[in-house]
Design a protein around this motif. Structure first.
Motif, PDB file in Angstrom:
ATOM      1  N   ILE A  41       1.017  -1.289  -0.149  1.00 30.21           N
ATOM      2  CA  ILE A  41      -0.306   0.097  -0.046  1.00 30.21           C
ATOM      3  C   ILE A  41       0.646   1.348  -0.323  1.00 30.21           C
ATOM      4  CG2 ILE A  41      -1.637   0.892   0.988  1.00 30.21           C
ATOM      5  CD1 ILE A  41      -2.853  -1.533   0.083  1.00 30.21           C
ATOM      6  N   GLN A  42       0.709   2.240  -0.646  1.00 30.98           N
ATOM      7  CA  GLN A  42       1.585   3.676  -0.915  1.00 30.98           C
ATOM      8  C   GLN A  42       1.165   4.360  -0.527  1.00 30.98           C
ATOM      9  OE1 GLN A  42       3.768   5.261  -4.910  1.00 30.98           O
ATOM     10  NE2 GLN A  42       1.404   6.383  -3.991  1.00 30.98           N
ATOM     11  N   ASP A  43       1.714   4.689   0.240  1.00 28.76           N
ATOM     12  CA  ASP A  43       1.462   6.139   1.421  1.00 28.76           C
ATOM     13  C   ASP A  43       0.531   7.514   0.895  1.00 28.76           C
ATOM     14  OD1 ASP A  43       2.205   7.183   4.399  1.00 28.76           O
ATOM     15  OD2 ASP A  43       2.102   8.558   2.937  1.00 28.76           O
ATOM     16  N   ILE A  44      -0.453   7.365   1.715  1.00 29.42           N
ATOM     17  CA  ILE A  44      -1.235   8.304   1.244  1.00 29.42           C
ATOM     18  C   ILE A  44      -1.174   9.470   0.902  1.00 29.42           C
ATOM     19  CG2 ILE A  44      -2.490   8.696   3.394  1.00 29.42           C
ATOM     20  CD1 ILE A  44      -5.302   8.315   2.185  1.00 29.42           C
ATOM     21  N   LYS A  45       0.281   9.934   1.917  1.00 32.56           N
ATOM     22  CA  LYS A  45       0.432  10.585   1.378  1.00 32.56           C
ATOM     23  C   LYS A  45       1.704  11.377   0.330  1.00 32.56           C
ATOM     24  CE  LYS A  45       0.928  12.379   6.716  1.00 32.56           C
ATOM     25  NZ  LYS A  45       1.638  12.631   8.025  1.00 32.56           N
ATOM     26  N   LYS A  46       2.553  10.294   0.021  1.00 30.14           N
ATOM     27  CA  LYS A  46       2.989  10.103  -1.081  1.00 30.14           C
ATOM     28  C   LYS A  46       1.858  10.471  -2.710  1.00 30.14           C
ATOM     29  CE  LYS A  46       6.404   7.854  -3.212  1.00 30.14           C
ATOM     30  NZ  LYS A  46       7.251   6.780  -3.918  1.00 30.14           N
ATOM     31  N   THR A  47       1.170   9.611  -2.330  1.00 27.51           N
ATOM     32  CA  THR A  47       0.045   9.927  -3.286  1.00 27.51           C
ATOM     33  C   THR A  47      -0.289  10.897  -3.480  1.00 27.51           C
ATOM     34  OG1 THR A  47      -0.778   7.537  -2.606  1.00 27.51           O
ATOM     35  CG2 THR A  47      -1.917   8.930  -3.579  1.00 27.51           C
ATOM     36  N   ASP A  48      -0.945  11.475  -2.007  1.00 32.04           N
ATOM     37  CA  ASP A  48      -0.942  13.154  -2.893  1.00 32.04           C
ATOM     38  C   ASP A  48      -0.447  14.192  -3.224  1.00 32.04           C
ATOM     39  OD1 ASP A  48      -4.082  12.340  -1.835  1.00 32.04           O
ATOM     40  OD2 ASP A  48      -3.624  13.162   0.335  1.00 32.04           O
ATOM     41  N   ALA A  74      -1.184   5.416 -13.347  1.00 35.80           N
ATOM     42  CA  ALA A  74      -0.302   4.442 -12.782  1.00 35.80           C
ATOM     43  C   ALA A  74       1.790   5.162 -12.795  1.00 35.80           C
ATOM     44  CB  ALA A  74      -0.011   3.751 -13.435  1.00 35.80           C
ATOM     45  N   GLU A  75       1.308   5.722 -13.900  1.00 34.60           N
ATOM     46  CA  GLU A  75       2.920   6.401 -14.084  1.00 34.60           C
ATOM     47  C   GLU A  75       3.431   7.209 -13.190  1.00 34.60           C
ATOM     48  OE1 GLU A  75       6.015   9.182 -16.024  1.00 34.60           O
ATOM     49  OE2 GLU A  75       3.589  10.044 -15.580  1.00 34.60           O
ATOM     50  N   ILE A  76       2.157   8.488 -12.819  1.00 29.87           N
ATOM     51  CA  ILE A  76       2.581   9.457 -12.192  1.00 29.87           C
ATOM     52  C   ILE A  76       2.374   9.546 -10.811  1.00 29.87           C
ATOM     53  CG2 ILE A  76       1.401  11.162 -11.119  1.00 29.87           C
ATOM     54  CD1 ILE A  76      -0.059  11.571 -13.485  1.00 29.87           C
ATOM     55  N   LEU A  77       2.152   8.416 -10.374  1.00 30.63           N
ATOM     56  CA  LEU A  77       2.118   7.350  -9.031  1.00 30.63           C
ATOM     57  C   LEU A  77       2.927   5.674  -9.347  1.00 30.63           C
ATOM     58  CD1 LEU A  77      -1.357   7.421  -8.603  1.00 30.63           C
ATOM     59  CD2 LEU A  77       0.344   8.918  -7.522  1.00 30.63           C
ATOM     60  N   GLY A  78       3.848   5.906 -10.160  1.00 32.57           N
ATOM     61  CA  GLY A  78       4.578   4.586 -10.028  1.00 32.57           C
ATOM     62  C   GLY A  78       4.268   3.104  -9.331  1.00 32.57           C
ATOM     63  N   VAL A  79       3.244   3.179  -9.294  1.00 29.45           N
ATOM     64  CA  VAL A  79       2.402   1.919  -8.880  1.00 29.45           C
ATOM     65  C   VAL A  79       1.281   0.939 -10.046  1.00 29.45           C
ATOM     66  CG1 VAL A  79       1.951   2.972  -6.657  1.00 29.45           C
ATOM     67  CG2 VAL A  79      -0.005   3.225  -8.182  1.00 29.45           C
ATOM     68  N   ASP A  80       1.137   0.207 -10.145  1.00 30.12           N
ATOM     69  CA  ASP A  80       0.502  -0.407 -10.474  1.00 30.12           C
ATOM     70  C   ASP A  80      -0.922  -1.047 -10.570  1.00 30.12           C
ATOM     71  OD1 ASP A  80       1.034  -2.385  -8.963  1.00 30.12           O
ATOM     72  OD2 ASP A  80       0.841  -4.180 -10.005  1.00 30.12           O
ATOM     73  N   GLY A  81      -1.333  -0.678  -9.332  1.00 33.82           N
ATOM     74  CA  GLY A  81      -3.028  -0.791  -8.955  1.00 33.82           C
ATOM     75  C   GLY A  81      -3.336   0.743  -8.200  1.00 33.82           C
ATOM     76  N   LEU A  82      -4.768   0.748  -8.265  1.00 32.38           N
ATOM     77  CA  LEU A  82      -5.380   1.935  -8.485  1.00 32.38           C
ATOM     78  C   LEU A  82      -6.305   1.921  -7.952  1.00 32.38           C
ATOM     79  CD1 LEU A  82      -4.820   3.486 -12.184  1.00 32.38           C
ATOM     80  CD2 LEU A  82      -3.315   4.087  -9.673  1.00 32.38           C
ATOM     81  N   LEU A  83      -7.140   2.573  -6.937  1.00 32.07           N
ATOM     82  CA  LEU A  83      -8.310   2.052  -5.535  1.00 32.07           C
ATOM     83  C   LEU A  83      -8.857   3.230  -6.377  1.00 32.07           C
ATOM     84  CD1 LEU A  83     -10.006   0.102  -4.880  1.00 32.07           C
ATOM     85  CD2 LEU A  83      -9.509   0.765  -2.398  1.00 32.07           C
ATOM     86  N   TYR A  84     -10.151   2.970  -6.945  1.00 29.77           N
ATOM     87  CA  TYR A  84     -10.805   4.595  -7.353  1.00 29.77           C
ATOM     88  C   TYR A  84     -11.790   4.448  -6.210  1.00 29.77           C
ATOM     89  CZ  TYR A  84      -8.683   6.108 -11.873  1.00 29.77           C
ATOM     90  OH  TYR A  84      -8.228   6.132 -12.812  1.00 29.77           O
ATOM     91  N   ILE A  85     -12.696   5.314  -5.427  1.00 29.66           N
ATOM     92  CA  ILE A  85     -13.498   5.347  -4.659  1.00 29.66           C
ATOM     93  C   ILE A  85     -14.945   6.380  -4.972  1.00 29.66           C
ATOM     94  CG2 ILE A  85     -14.234   5.271  -2.134  1.00 29.66           C
ATOM     95  CD1 ILE A  85     -11.367   4.270  -1.888  1.00 29.66           C
TER      96      ILE A  85
END
Length: 275
Positions: free
Chosen positions: A72-79, A102-113
């Motif tokens: 789980i990517q740190d939420i502060k880093k995501t923001d 995904a490119e911006i955040l450096g992750v392969d997984g995205l959870l939209y809510i």
């Protein structure tokens, strides 16, 4: 007597209007689950601005305790990364494709809510607390899982309602007054619960938010963090995307627009939940 009949009709309309609706689950094309997951800002469809921020925090904290096989990517880093890209609100996410996020955040997984419902309603004979969110899980550009989750806690003042109805029908003013007095006490009790919950948890629906989050973590597909081959593959994919961006090349292909159309058709297919 006419006044009593109108009052009786009002009570019946409340109960008819509170009939629970059928819930649905949406189909999505199966695919491998991501390994590193970013919890995206809420797309808040309610009028409760603060509730959206709190709900996202509840979901994130629950994943921190039970990661379900995800990094789980740190939420502060995501923001921080989203802010650098000009995204400050969940409603702005629609302007970027998942592959770009995904490119911006450096992750392969995205959870939209999507936060669809935050309701605290108190009537004389009926009280309800409900939270509903719709969760969409992406692996890069691929939508792999969709699930609406709703938690509703309801209280019916059956005794007070029956006393009120019986008193109104039979012309028994004492029974009518007893029923209405109890209904007033119920309202005071539930309002007290509301303010106590706000004081203890920052939001009157925090317990229901936690229940939605726990249900989410129990049904979301398990992540691929333990699959070292896949993790390496996804890391290489992120490097590839970033190289293309640095070379001022587009990472959005025509095929992705075709898949977007297919995704829209998938989301229109609904299957009633039978259990």
């Amino acid at each position: 007597m006419k006044r009593y009949k109108l009052f009786l009709l009002f009570i019946l309309l409340i109960f008819i209007g509170c009939t629970p609706k059928q819930d649905f689950v949406l189909k999505a094309t199966p695919s491998i689950s991501p390994a590193k997951l970013a919890i995206l800002p809420i797309n808040n469809n309610t009028n409760d601005v603060a509730g959206g921020f709190i709900f996202r925090g509840v979901v994130y904290n629950n994943f921190e305790q039970n990661n379900r096989g995800y990094d789980i990517q740190d939420i502060k880093k995501t923001d921080e990364l989203l802010n650098e890209a000009g995204i400050t609100d969940g409603g702005q996410l629609k302007f970027l494709r998942p592959i770009e996020l995904a490119e911006i955040l450096g992750v392969d997984g995205l959870l939209y809510i999507d936060l669809d419902e935050l309701d605290f309603m108190t009537y004389p004979y009926y009280h309800t607390r409900s939270v509903k969110g719709t969760f969409l899980l992406y692996n890069f550009e691929k939508l792999i899982w969709v699930k609406p989750i709703r938690v509703a806690i309801k209280y019916f003042g059956v005794s007070s309602a029956l006393d009120t109805i019986s008193g109104a029908v039979n012309g028994d003013s004492d029974q009518l007054n007893d029923g209405m007095t109890q209904a007033g006490i119920d309202i005071a009790v539930h309002q007290g619960i509301k303010f106590a919950t706000i004081a203890g948890f920052d939001h009157e629906l925090a317990p229901e938010m936690a229940l939605v989050s726990k249900k989410l973590s129990s049904v979301i597909p398990k992540g691929s963090r333990a699959d070292s081959a896949y993790v390496k593959q996804s890391e290489n994919e992120i490097k590839y995307l970033r190289e293309k961006i640095s070379n001022k090349e587009s990472i959005v292909t025509d095929e992705m627009y075709i898949e977007e159309k297919e995704k829209t058709e998938v989301l229109e297919e609904i299957i009633p939940i039978l259990n």
